[in-house]
Design an enzyme around this catalytic site. Sequence first.
Site, PDB file in Angstrom:
ATOM      1  N   GLY A  36       0.805  -1.323   0.143  1.00  0.00           N
ATOM      2  CA  GLY A  36       0.037  -0.028  -0.060  1.00  0.00           C
ATOM      3  C   GLY A  36       0.870   1.263   0.049  1.00  0.00           C
ATOM      4  O   GLY A  36       0.818   2.097  -0.881  1.00  0.00           O
ATOM      5  N   HIS A  37       1.825   1.330   1.043  1.00  0.00           N
ATOM      6  CA  HIS A  37       2.819   2.331   0.978  1.00  0.00           C
ATOM      7  C   HIS A  37       3.303   2.493  -0.523  1.00  0.00           C
ATOM      8  O   HIS A  37       3.852   3.330  -0.800  1.00  0.00           O
ATOM      9  CB  HIS A  37       3.806   2.294   2.088  1.00  0.00           C
ATOM     10  CG  HIS A  37       3.309   2.273   3.521  1.00  0.00           C
ATOM     11  ND1 HIS A  37       3.191   1.285   4.208  1.00  0.00           N
ATOM     12  CD2 HIS A  37       2.683   3.147   4.177  1.00  0.00           C
ATOM     13  CE1 HIS A  37       2.620   1.476   5.368  1.00  0.00           C
ATOM     14  NE2 HIS A  37       2.205   2.796   5.243  1.00  0.00           N
ATOM     15  N   SER A 185      -2.441  -3.081   5.811  1.00  0.00           N
ATOM     16  CA  SER A 185      -2.152  -2.215   6.871  1.00  0.00           C
ATOM     17  C   SER A 185      -1.129  -2.786   7.544  1.00  0.00           C
ATOM     18  O   SER A 185      -0.850  -3.916   7.903  1.00  0.00           O
ATOM     19  CB  SER A 185      -3.457  -2.205   7.818  1.00  0.00           C
ATOM     20  OG  SER A 185      -3.190  -1.384   9.348  1.00  0.00           O
ATOM     21  N   ARG A 187      -0.800  -2.847  10.575  1.00  0.00           N
ATOM     22  CA  ARG A 187      -1.338  -3.584  11.820  1.00  0.00           C
ATOM     23  C   ARG A 187      -1.801  -5.049  11.427  1.00  0.00           C
ATOM     24  O   ARG A 187      -1.841  -5.689  12.280  1.00  0.00           O
ATOM     25  CB  ARG A 187      -2.615  -2.871  12.336  1.00  0.00           C
ATOM     26  CG  ARG A 187      -2.424  -1.614  12.906  1.00  0.00           C
ATOM     27  CD  ARG A 187      -3.729  -0.710  13.175  1.00  0.00           C
ATOM     28  NE  ARG A 187      -3.464   0.636  13.592  1.00  0.00           N
ATOM     29  CZ  ARG A 187      -3.317   1.182  14.618  1.00  0.00           C
ATOM     30  NH1 ARG A 187      -2.829   0.462  15.672  1.00  0.00           N
ATOM     31  NH2 ARG A 187      -2.976   2.605  14.921  1.00  0.00           N
TER      32      ARG A 187
END
Length: 280
Positions: A36-37, A185, A187
């Site tokens: 995602g990043h 994520s 997380r």
Amino acid sequence: MKIVNSIKELKQFLAGERQENRQIGLVPTMGALHEGHLSLVKHCVEENEICVVSIFVNPTQFNDKRDLETYPRTLEKDCALLEPTGCKYVFAPTVEEMYPEPDNRTFDFGTVSQVMEGAKRPGHFNGVAQIVSKLFYAVEPDNAYFGEKDFQQIAVIRAMVKQLNIPVKIKDCPIIREADGLALSSRNTRLTPELRQKAPLIARTLKESTTFASAKSVQEVIGYVVKTINSDPDMEVEYYEIVDGNTLESIKNWSDTNFPVGCITVYCGEVRLIDNIKYK
């Protein structure tokens, strides 16, 4: 790729880039990078001559001390991931560098920062505004890139940029998902293998709800999503709200907005996961 730890040094490097009329993009992150990043970095590299990625776990946006302590910190691995992307500078400051003295600024962004995450995590968005504004002042980017998974955060940052009159364009980029739908994520690394198998229920339920939303009321759709996810004993919806995507005010009827967005936070075991979906 240069790794820079001080604001002074970063400003010196970027001043040189500006003298060459190079456009600068910034991807602010808290590290523990994933695809995602990297998708944000890709957009940044494609649209700017210079890409800066900041890696900083910001203490002022954590209202839960334990969450701050357990947040993954993987700077060496992060830099290895960034090396081949075209990123030019990694800005990885210490807490002391970013906060040489306490930041006592308080912001009021109205509804966008008071509902949902703002209500459940008091002070969170004030901390986000503190650190993102500090990063904007340090980097002075032309463009800054944020993922739509943090939908409310983008609205807060847009409000902050307007309020502080910071000359930067905020670029929002699509959510990147695993093959089974789970929104990427940092997380997610804290999920046990068993919970990782269960977590895609969130995205699956949201997507399913879009298939019949037009034939149901807003409240019926919310009820379906909450009931379906809560039917798993390891999952608990903290909130699910369907809001106007611009104001973030809850809607009662589909006709209340032409940009309805469903925003959800779910505890999967002890791990707090967020996601969202657009209904039109």
